[in-house]
Write a protein that holds these residues in place. Structure first.
Motif, short mmCIF file in Angstrom:
data_model
loop_
_atom_site.label_atom_id
_atom_site.label_comp_id
_atom_site.label_asym_id
_atom_site.label_seq_id
_atom_site.Cartn_x
_atom_site.Cartn_y
_atom_site.Cartn_z
N ALA A 3 -8.36 -2.24 9.88
CA ALA A 3 -8.08 -2.34 11.17
C ALA A 3 -6.70 -1.13 11.63
CB ALA A 3 -7.71 -3.61 11.86
N ASP A 4 -6.12 -0.64 10.59
CA ASP A 4 -5.12 0.05 10.86
C ASP A 4 -5.58 1.29 11.44
OD1 ASP A 4 -2.82 2.22 10.69
OD2 ASP A 4 -1.90 0.78 9.30
N LEU A 5 -5.19 1.74 12.62
CA LEU A 5 -5.65 2.75 13.43
C LEU A 5 -5.36 4.24 12.90
CD1 LEU A 5 -7.56 2.90 15.69
CD2 LEU A 5 -5.70 3.26 17.38
N ASN A 6 -4.09 4.21 12.31
CA ASN A 6 -3.67 5.47 11.53
C ASN A 6 -4.48 5.90 10.27
OD1 ASN A 6 -1.71 6.14 13.34
ND2 ASN A 6 -0.17 4.88 12.49
N VAL A 7 -4.88 4.76 9.70
CA VAL A 7 -5.59 4.78 8.24
C VAL A 7 -6.81 5.53 8.78
CG1 VAL A 7 -6.54 3.68 6.42
CG2 VAL A 7 -4.47 3.08 7.28
N LYS B 236 -7.38 -2.26 2.24
CA LYS B 236 -6.25 -3.17 2.42
C LYS B 236 -5.86 -3.01 3.87
CE LYS B 236 -3.76 -2.21 -2.28
NZ LYS B 236 -3.83 -3.59 -2.40
N ASN B 237 -6.09 -2.15 4.64
CA ASN B 237 -5.79 -1.90 6.17
C ASN B 237 -7.11 -1.56 6.98
OD1 ASN B 237 -2.62 -2.11 5.78
ND2 ASN B 237 -3.37 -0.67 4.30
N ASP C 38 0.96 -1.17 0.06
CA ASP C 38 0.02 -0.08 -0.02
C ASP C 38 0.93 1.17 -0.08
OD1 ASP C 38 1.13 0.20 2.54
OD2 ASP C 38 -0.80 0.15 3.36
N GLU C 39 2.20 1.02 0.08
CA GLU C 39 3.05 2.25 -0.08
C GLU C 39 2.81 3.47 -1.19
OE1 GLU C 39 3.98 -0.72 0.88
OE2 GLU C 39 5.81 -0.79 1.83
N TYR D 255 -7.61 1.86 3.01
CA TYR D 255 -8.46 1.58 4.17
C TYR D 255 -8.81 -0.01 3.92
CZ TYR D 255 -12.51 0.97 7.30
OH TYR D 255 -13.46 0.54 8.32
N ARG E 259 -0.32 5.21 -0.72
CA ARG E 259 -0.06 6.36 0.44
C ARG E 259 0.69 7.64 -0.07
NH1 ARG E 259 -0.59 4.31 6.07
NH2 ARG E 259 -1.07 1.99 5.88
N GLN F 226 -11.23 2.04 20.17
CA GLN F 226 -9.93 1.35 20.62
C GLN F 226 -8.99 2.19 21.54
OE1 GLN F 226 -7.58 -0.70 17.15
NE2 GLN F 226 -9.43 -0.11 15.92
#
Length: 229
Positions: A62-66, A59-60, A29-30, A57, A33, A94
Protein backbone atom coordinates in the motif's frame (compact mmCIF):
# COMPACT_ATOMS: atom_id res chain seq x y z
CA UNK A 1 28.68 0.18 7.31
CA UNK A 2 26.83 -0.76 4.15
CA UNK A 3 26.24 2.87 3.28
CA UNK A 4 29.90 3.69 3.91
CA UNK A 5 30.98 0.95 1.50
CA UNK A 6 28.36 2.03 -1.06
CA UNK A 7 29.51 5.66 -0.96
CA UNK A 8 33.12 4.52 -1.31
CA UNK A 9 32.20 2.63 -4.48
CA UNK A 10 32.71 -0.81 -2.93
CA UNK A 11 29.35 -2.12 -4.09
CA UNK A 12 30.26 -5.79 -3.69
CA UNK A 13 31.03 -5.29 0.01
CA UNK A 14 27.95 -3.10 0.42
CA UNK A 15 25.75 -5.83 -1.07
CA UNK A 16 27.21 -8.40 1.34
CA UNK A 17 26.51 -6.16 4.34
CA UNK A 18 22.96 -5.37 3.20
CA UNK A 19 22.27 -9.07 2.70
CA UNK A 20 23.55 -9.74 6.20
CA UNK A 21 21.27 -7.07 7.68
CA UNK A 22 18.29 -8.69 5.95
CA UNK A 23 19.12 -11.98 7.67
CA UNK A 24 19.36 -10.21 11.04
CA UNK A 25 15.90 -8.62 10.65
CA UNK A 26 13.86 -9.88 7.64
CA UNK A 27 10.93 -7.59 8.52
CA UNK A 28 12.80 -4.40 7.67
CA UNK A 29 12.92 -3.23 4.07
CA UNK A 30 15.74 -0.65 4.26
CA UNK A 31 18.39 -3.16 3.10
CA UNK A 32 16.21 -4.07 0.11
CA UNK A 33 15.86 -0.40 -0.82
CA UNK A 34 19.64 0.00 -0.65
CA UNK A 35 20.16 -3.09 -2.79
CA UNK A 36 17.68 -1.73 -5.33
CA UNK A 37 19.72 1.48 -5.60
CA UNK A 38 22.87 -0.52 -6.33
CA UNK A 39 21.30 -2.93 -8.83
CA UNK A 40 19.48 -0.18 -10.73
CA UNK A 41 22.71 1.72 -11.36
CA UNK A 42 24.21 -1.38 -12.96
CA UNK A 43 22.91 -1.97 -16.54
CA UNK A 44 23.54 -5.68 -16.01
CA UNK A 45 21.64 -5.69 -12.75
CA UNK A 46 18.14 -4.85 -13.96
CA UNK A 47 16.80 -8.34 -13.30
CA UNK A 48 18.07 -8.16 -9.71
CA UNK A 49 16.69 -4.64 -9.40
CA UNK A 50 13.26 -5.83 -10.55
CA UNK A 51 13.26 -8.82 -8.19
CA UNK A 52 14.35 -6.62 -5.28
CA UNK A 53 11.70 -4.01 -6.04
CA UNK A 54 9.01 -6.69 -6.06
CA UNK A 55 10.18 -7.86 -2.63
CA UNK A 56 9.88 -4.29 -1.36
CA UNK A 57 6.37 -4.12 -2.83
CA UNK A 58 5.40 -7.42 -1.18
CA UNK A 59 6.36 -5.92 2.18
CA UNK A 60 4.63 -2.59 1.45
CA UNK A 61 1.80 -3.19 -1.06
CA UNK A 62 0.00 0.00 0.00
CA UNK A 63 3.07 2.27 0.00
CA UNK A 64 2.40 4.88 -2.67
CA UNK A 65 6.08 5.70 -3.15
CA UNK A 66 6.88 2.05 -3.78
CA UNK A 67 4.04 1.81 -6.32
CA UNK A 68 5.33 4.95 -8.06
CA UNK A 69 8.84 3.48 -8.14
CA UNK A 70 7.55 0.29 -9.75
CA UNK A 71 5.72 2.31 -12.37
CA UNK A 72 8.84 4.35 -13.07
CA UNK A 73 10.99 1.22 -13.27
CA UNK A 74 8.79 -0.43 -15.89
CA UNK A 75 8.31 2.84 -17.77
CA UNK A 76 11.93 3.98 -17.85
CA UNK A 77 14.10 0.91 -17.41
CA UNK A 78 12.01 -1.85 -18.97
CA UNK A 79 9.91 0.27 -21.34
CA UNK A 80 7.11 -2.15 -20.48
CA UNK A 81 4.30 0.36 -20.75
CA UNK A 82 1.52 -2.13 -20.04
CA UNK A 83 3.08 -3.06 -16.67
CA UNK A 84 3.90 0.55 -15.87
CA UNK A 85 0.27 1.40 -16.52
CA UNK A 86 -0.99 -1.09 -13.93
CA UNK A 87 1.01 0.66 -11.21
CA UNK A 88 0.27 4.20 -12.37
CA UNK A 89 -3.44 3.39 -12.34
CA UNK A 90 -3.07 2.40 -8.68
CA UNK A 91 -1.49 5.77 -7.99
CA UNK A 92 -4.27 7.53 -9.90
CA UNK A 93 -6.89 5.75 -7.77
CA UNK A 94 -5.32 7.30 -4.65
CA UNK A 95 -4.26 10.62 -6.18
CA UNK A 96 -6.75 11.42 -8.97
CA UNK A 97 -5.47 15.00 -9.32
CA UNK A 98 -1.77 14.09 -9.62
CA UNK A 99 -0.75 15.85 -12.85
CA UNK A 100 2.49 13.92 -13.26
CA UNK A 101 0.75 10.56 -12.91
CA UNK A 102 -1.98 11.50 -15.38
CA UNK A 103 0.68 12.53 -17.92
CA UNK A 104 2.58 9.27 -17.40
CA UNK A 105 -0.61 7.25 -17.86
CA UNK A 106 -1.29 9.17 -21.07
CA UNK A 107 2.24 8.46 -22.32
CA UNK A 108 1.82 4.73 -21.57
CA UNK A 109 -1.45 4.61 -23.51
CA UNK A 110 0.19 6.55 -26.34
CA UNK A 111 3.11 4.11 -26.56
CA UNK A 112 0.60 1.23 -26.58
CA UNK A 113 -1.30 2.85 -29.46
CA UNK A 114 -4.33 3.50 -27.25
CA UNK A 115 -4.81 7.05 -28.39
CA UNK A 116 -8.32 7.72 -27.09
CA UNK A 117 -7.35 6.60 -23.58
CA UNK A 118 -4.25 8.79 -23.84
CA UNK A 119 -6.39 11.77 -24.80
CA UNK A 120 -8.85 11.11 -21.97
CA UNK A 121 -6.05 11.40 -19.42
CA UNK A 122 -4.54 14.49 -21.06
CA UNK A 123 -7.98 16.09 -20.94
CA UNK A 124 -8.06 15.38 -17.18
CA UNK A 125 -4.78 17.28 -16.90
CA UNK A 126 -6.24 20.18 -18.86
CA UNK A 127 -9.33 20.23 -16.67
CA UNK A 128 -6.96 20.82 -13.73
CA UNK A 129 -4.46 23.06 -15.56
CA UNK A 130 -6.07 24.60 -18.68
CA UNK A 131 -2.90 26.54 -19.52
CA UNK A 132 -0.51 23.59 -19.31
CA UNK A 133 1.37 24.03 -22.60
CA UNK A 134 2.93 20.54 -22.51
CA UNK A 135 -0.50 18.96 -22.07
CA UNK A 136 -1.94 21.09 -24.89
CA UNK A 137 0.91 20.00 -27.19
CA UNK A 138 0.29 16.36 -26.26
CA UNK A 139 -3.45 16.72 -26.81
CA UNK A 140 -2.80 18.21 -30.24
CA UNK A 141 -0.44 15.38 -31.21
CA UNK A 142 -2.88 12.71 -30.04
CA UNK A 143 -5.69 14.42 -31.98
CA UNK A 144 -3.59 14.06 -35.14
CA UNK A 145 -3.16 10.36 -34.35
CA UNK A 146 -6.94 10.09 -34.04
CA UNK A 147 -7.20 11.90 -37.40
CA UNK A 148 -9.31 14.56 -35.74
CA UNK A 149 -8.07 17.79 -37.30
CA UNK A 150 -10.90 19.80 -35.78
CA UNK A 151 -9.81 18.83 -32.29
CA UNK A 152 -6.15 19.44 -33.11
CA UNK A 153 -7.10 22.90 -34.34
CA UNK A 154 -8.96 23.61 -31.12
CA UNK A 155 -5.87 22.75 -29.03
CA UNK A 156 -3.68 24.84 -31.32
CA UNK A 157 -5.93 27.84 -30.86
CA UNK A 158 -5.86 27.39 -27.09
CA UNK A 159 -2.07 27.26 -27.23
CA UNK A 160 -2.00 30.39 -29.39
CA UNK A 161 -4.15 32.23 -26.85
CA UNK A 162 -1.49 31.56 -24.22
CA UNK A 163 1.60 31.93 -26.37
CA UNK A 164 1.34 33.60 -29.76
CA UNK A 165 4.44 32.69 -31.74
CA UNK A 166 5.46 32.00 -35.30
CA UNK A 167 5.43 28.22 -34.89
CA UNK A 168 1.85 28.24 -33.63
CA UNK A 169 0.66 30.56 -36.41
CA UNK A 170 2.47 28.49 -39.03
CA UNK A 171 0.92 25.22 -37.88
CA UNK A 172 -2.59 26.65 -37.66
CA UNK A 173 -2.26 28.22 -41.11
CA UNK A 174 -1.14 24.98 -42.74
CA UNK A 175 -3.79 22.96 -40.94
CA UNK A 176 -6.58 25.33 -42.00
CA UNK A 177 -5.25 25.22 -45.56
CA UNK A 178 -5.38 21.41 -45.46
CA UNK A 179 -8.95 21.65 -44.15
CA UNK A 180 -9.78 24.04 -47.04
CA UNK A 181 -10.95 26.73 -44.64
CA UNK A 182 -9.28 29.41 -46.71
CA UNK A 183 -10.85 32.55 -45.25
CA UNK A 184 -9.87 31.56 -41.74
CA UNK A 185 -6.47 30.41 -42.95
CA UNK A 186 -5.77 33.82 -44.48
CA UNK A 187 -6.52 35.50 -41.14
CA UNK A 188 -3.87 33.43 -39.36
CA UNK A 189 -1.40 33.54 -42.25
CA UNK A 190 -1.60 37.34 -42.25
CA UNK A 191 -0.84 37.34 -38.52
CA UNK A 192 2.09 35.08 -39.29
CA UNK A 193 3.31 37.49 -41.96
CA UNK A 194 2.90 40.45 -39.61
CA UNK A 195 5.08 38.63 -37.09
CA UNK A 196 7.70 37.69 -39.68
CA UNK A 197 7.81 39.95 -42.74
CA UNK A 198 10.43 37.65 -44.31
CA UNK A 199 8.20 34.59 -44.37
CA UNK A 200 7.64 33.63 -48.00
CA UNK A 201 5.62 30.61 -46.87
CA UNK A 202 3.05 32.82 -45.15
CA UNK A 203 2.72 35.01 -48.25
CA UNK A 204 2.36 32.02 -50.56
CA UNK A 205 -0.37 30.57 -48.38
CA UNK A 206 -2.27 33.85 -48.51
CA UNK A 207 -1.90 34.01 -52.31
CA UNK A 208 -3.14 30.44 -52.62
CA UNK A 209 -6.11 31.13 -50.33
CA UNK A 210 -6.97 34.31 -52.22
CA UNK A 211 -7.01 32.34 -55.48
CA UNK A 212 -9.35 29.74 -53.98
CA UNK A 213 -11.67 32.52 -52.79
CA UNK A 214 -11.31 34.39 -56.09
CA UNK A 215 -10.24 37.47 -54.16
CA UNK A 216 -8.24 39.25 -56.87
CA UNK A 217 -7.49 42.31 -54.74
CA UNK A 218 -5.91 40.26 -51.95
CA UNK A 219 -4.10 38.04 -54.43
CA UNK A 220 -2.55 41.06 -56.18
CA UNK A 221 -1.57 42.67 -52.88
CA UNK A 222 0.42 39.65 -51.73
CA UNK A 223 1.78 38.87 -55.19
CA UNK A 224 3.31 42.37 -55.15
CA UNK A 225 4.73 41.70 -51.70
CA UNK A 226 6.16 38.37 -52.82
CA UNK A 227 7.91 39.96 -55.84
CA UNK A 228 9.76 42.32 -53.49
CA UNK A 229 10.92 39.54 -51.17
Amino acid sequence: MGEDQQEAGNTKDAVSIYELTMQLDPKRDEPLRKLYEIYREDPAGLDKAEATLKKIYDKNPADLNVIKTLGAFYYTDRKDYAKALTYYEQVKAQEPANINTLLLIAYCHYELGQFQQALDNIQMVLSLEPNNLDALADAKSISYQLKNNELALDYLKKTLAIKEGENELREISYLLNEMKRYQEMITYAEKWYELNRNSKDAVLLIIGGAKELKNKTLEKKYNDIFKKM
